[in-house]
Design a protein around this motif. Sequence first.
Motif, PDB file in Angstrom:
ATOM      1  N   PHE A 249       0.829  -1.200   0.000  1.00 23.23           N
ATOM      2  CA  PHE A 249       0.000   0.000   0.000  1.00 23.23           C
ATOM      3  C   PHE A 249       0.869   1.258   0.000  1.00 23.23           C
ATOM      4  O   PHE A 249       2.061   1.207   0.302  1.00 23.23           O
ATOM      5  CB  PHE A 249      -0.908   0.009   1.234  1.00 23.23           C
ATOM      6  CG  PHE A 249      -1.688  -1.249   1.433  1.00 23.23           C
ATOM      7  CD1 PHE A 249      -2.972  -1.383   0.910  1.00 23.23           C
ATOM      8  CD2 PHE A 249      -1.144  -2.329   2.126  1.00 23.23           C
ATOM      9  CE1 PHE A 249      -3.691  -2.557   1.088  1.00 23.23           C
ATOM     10  CE2 PHE A 249      -1.853  -3.503   2.313  1.00 23.23           C
ATOM     11  CZ  PHE A 249      -3.132  -3.614   1.783  1.00 23.23           C
ATOM     12  N   CYS A 250       0.224   2.391  -0.290  1.00 26.82           N
ATOM     13  CA  CYS A 250       0.905   3.682  -0.176  1.00 26.82           C
ATOM     14  C   CYS A 250      -0.100   4.726   0.304  1.00 26.82           C
ATOM     15  O   CYS A 250      -1.317   4.523   0.214  1.00 26.82           O
ATOM     16  CB  CYS A 250       1.527   4.086  -1.510  1.00 26.82           C
ATOM     17  SG  CYS A 250       2.873   5.296  -1.340  1.00 26.82           S
ATOM     18  N   GLU A 251       0.414   5.855   0.791  1.00 25.39           N
ATOM     19  CA  GLU A 251      -0.423   6.876   1.392  1.00 25.39           C
ATOM     20  C   GLU A 251      -0.864   7.913   0.365  1.00 25.39           C
ATOM     21  O   GLU A 251      -0.213   8.128  -0.655  1.00 25.39           O
ATOM     22  CB  GLU A 251       0.324   7.578   2.539  1.00 25.39           C
ATOM     23  CG  GLU A 251       0.630   6.673   3.706  1.00 25.39           C
ATOM     24  CD  GLU A 251       1.739   5.673   3.405  1.00 25.39           C
ATOM     25  OE1 GLU A 251       2.830   6.075   2.964  1.00 25.39           O
ATOM     26  OE2 GLU A 251       1.481   4.466   3.576  1.00 25.39           O
ATOM     27  N   SER A 252      -1.932   8.609   0.681  1.00 24.41           N
ATOM     28  CA  SER A 252      -2.558   9.523  -0.270  1.00 24.41           C
ATOM     29  C   SER A 252      -1.729  10.768  -0.544  1.00 24.41           C
ATOM     30  O   SER A 252      -1.892  11.394  -1.590  1.00 24.41           O
ATOM     31  CB  SER A 252      -3.950   9.947   0.249  1.00 24.41           C
ATOM     32  OG  SER A 252      -3.820  10.685   1.452  1.00 24.41           O
ATOM     33  N   PHE A 270      -0.639  -4.206  -5.829  1.00 19.84           N
ATOM     34  CA  PHE A 270      -0.830  -2.926  -5.152  1.00 19.84           C
ATOM     35  C   PHE A 270      -2.228  -2.925  -4.556  1.00 19.84           C
ATOM     36  O   PHE A 270      -3.229  -2.976  -5.279  1.00 19.84           O
ATOM     37  CB  PHE A 270      -0.647  -1.754  -6.118  1.00 19.84           C
ATOM     38  CG  PHE A 270      -0.699  -0.419  -5.438  1.00 19.84           C
ATOM     39  CD1 PHE A 270       0.354   0.001  -4.625  1.00 19.84           C
ATOM     40  CD2 PHE A 270      -1.810   0.409  -5.565  1.00 19.84           C
ATOM     41  CE1 PHE A 270       0.306   1.228  -3.970  1.00 19.84           C
ATOM     42  CE2 PHE A 270      -1.859   1.634  -4.914  1.00 19.84           C
ATOM     43  CZ  PHE A 270      -0.804   2.040  -4.120  1.00 19.84           C
ATOM     44  N   GLY A 271      -2.294  -2.853  -3.235  1.00 21.43           N
ATOM     45  CA  GLY A 271      -3.562  -3.035  -2.538  1.00 21.43           C
ATOM     46  C   GLY A 271      -4.431  -1.806  -2.435  1.00 21.43           C
ATOM     47  O   GLY A 271      -5.614  -1.913  -2.118  1.00 21.43           O
ATOM     48  N   GLY A 272      -3.865  -0.615  -2.708  1.00 18.96           N
ATOM     49  CA  GLY A 272      -4.681   0.586  -2.671  1.00 18.96           C
ATOM     50  C   GLY A 272      -4.034   1.721  -1.904  1.00 18.96           C
ATOM     51  O   GLY A 272      -2.937   1.603  -1.351  1.00 18.96           O
ATOM     52  N   ILE A 273      -4.744   2.836  -1.884  1.00 19.32           N
ATOM     53  CA  ILE A 273      -4.298   4.058  -1.225  1.00 19.32           C
ATOM     54  C   ILE A 273      -4.859   4.114   0.194  1.00 19.32           C
ATOM     55  O   ILE A 273      -6.045   3.857   0.419  1.00 19.32           O
ATOM     56  CB  ILE A 273      -4.755   5.302  -2.019  1.00 19.32           C
ATOM     57  CG1 ILE A 273      -4.091   5.315  -3.400  1.00 19.32           C
ATOM     58  CG2 ILE A 273      -4.458   6.582  -1.254  1.00 19.32           C
ATOM     59  CD1 ILE A 273      -2.587   5.473  -3.359  1.00 19.32           C
ATOM     60  N   ALA A 303      -7.415  -6.387   0.569  1.00 20.74           N
ATOM     61  CA  ALA A 303      -6.246  -6.733  -0.218  1.00 20.74           C
ATOM     62  C   ALA A 303      -5.458  -7.907   0.355  1.00 20.74           C
ATOM     63  O   ALA A 303      -4.940  -8.751  -0.399  1.00 20.74           O
ATOM     64  CB  ALA A 303      -5.328  -5.519  -0.354  1.00 20.74           C
ATOM     65  N   LEU A 304      -5.384  -7.998   1.687  1.00 22.19           N
ATOM     66  CA  LEU A 304      -4.600  -9.062   2.286  1.00 22.19           C
ATOM     67  C   LEU A 304      -5.334 -10.397   2.327  1.00 22.19           C
ATOM     68  O   LEU A 304      -4.704 -11.469   2.329  1.00 22.19           O
ATOM     69  CB  LEU A 304      -4.182  -8.674   3.707  1.00 22.19           C
ATOM     70  CG  LEU A 304      -3.184  -7.507   3.850  1.00 22.19           C
ATOM     71  CD1 LEU A 304      -2.805  -7.324   5.322  1.00 22.19           C
ATOM     72  CD2 LEU A 304      -1.941  -7.728   3.002  1.00 22.19           C
TER      73      LEU A 304
END
Length: 308
Positions: A249-252, A270-273, A303-304
Amino acid sequence: MLAAPLVLVGALFLASCSASAASDAQPDAQPENGDDRPVVLTTFTVLADIAQEVAGEHLEVRSITKPGAEIHGYEPTPGDIRSAADADLILDNGLNLELWFAQFVETVDVPHAVVSEGIDVIDISEDAYAGTPNPHAWMSPTNVQTYVDNTVEAFADLAPEHADDFRANGEAYKAELQQVQDDLTGALERLPESQRALVTCEGAFSYLARDAGLAEAYIWPVNAEQQATPQQIARTIAFVEQNDVPAVFCESTVSDRAMQQVVEATDAEFGGILYVDSLSTDDGPVPTYLDLIRHDADTIVAALTENR
């Protein structure tokens, strides 16, 4: 904690503002209160929303930073200082998050409360920030219940005639926070223990990971370091491969470019923001803290656990 590391960390934070001070600043002209309610000023939008839940209709709550702002390197404006001078109470997170705050409050004679007081602090263990507290304690619904208790106490001192309402509001809000925590931990139980891991761009989820029973890895410890080094990326890739992590994941508020390199080098998706430092505007995806933490919990779980 030694003074020299604190000076170094402060310099790193202040040098790292991911957006210009002008873009993060509130307008200089603040509206008049318009009524007799005491004014509570918070350092960022997440704290403002938590405080509003406790305050109900009895206090006016404002945020120094606006929705979407990156708070680590924020610089107060003259308008912020004028607003603070008119406030009856200032709430801050503490834990070295608002390193601009100490100098800021020196210019105004207003009491303030640190809402993270009493939590079990996690120290950052890597890079230039090693040994300093991870400031993102609000990313755990369990910790935010402590934030609520501290806010209730501060508000009861500010407006004792409404103390019972503050306590009732706080207890109701804490029940909602606990439900988010219970839903998150319950949903993650289907994952094998060896795969219970959370990998993000910033190390902002240490408290959430701890309280949800997840191992944690990240590319950089603080959003001050958005230019990932090859060593940081290689370390993250190794963690993903060793733990068979299904999604990252990554931050907005930052680019996901570095995390996409991890995705390309592994079997992870990539699981999302995820949202951390700021709420959105009212018409955005996370206008309240409960929206933010539910969005993050739901995104992580989906996602997991997909196809698991």
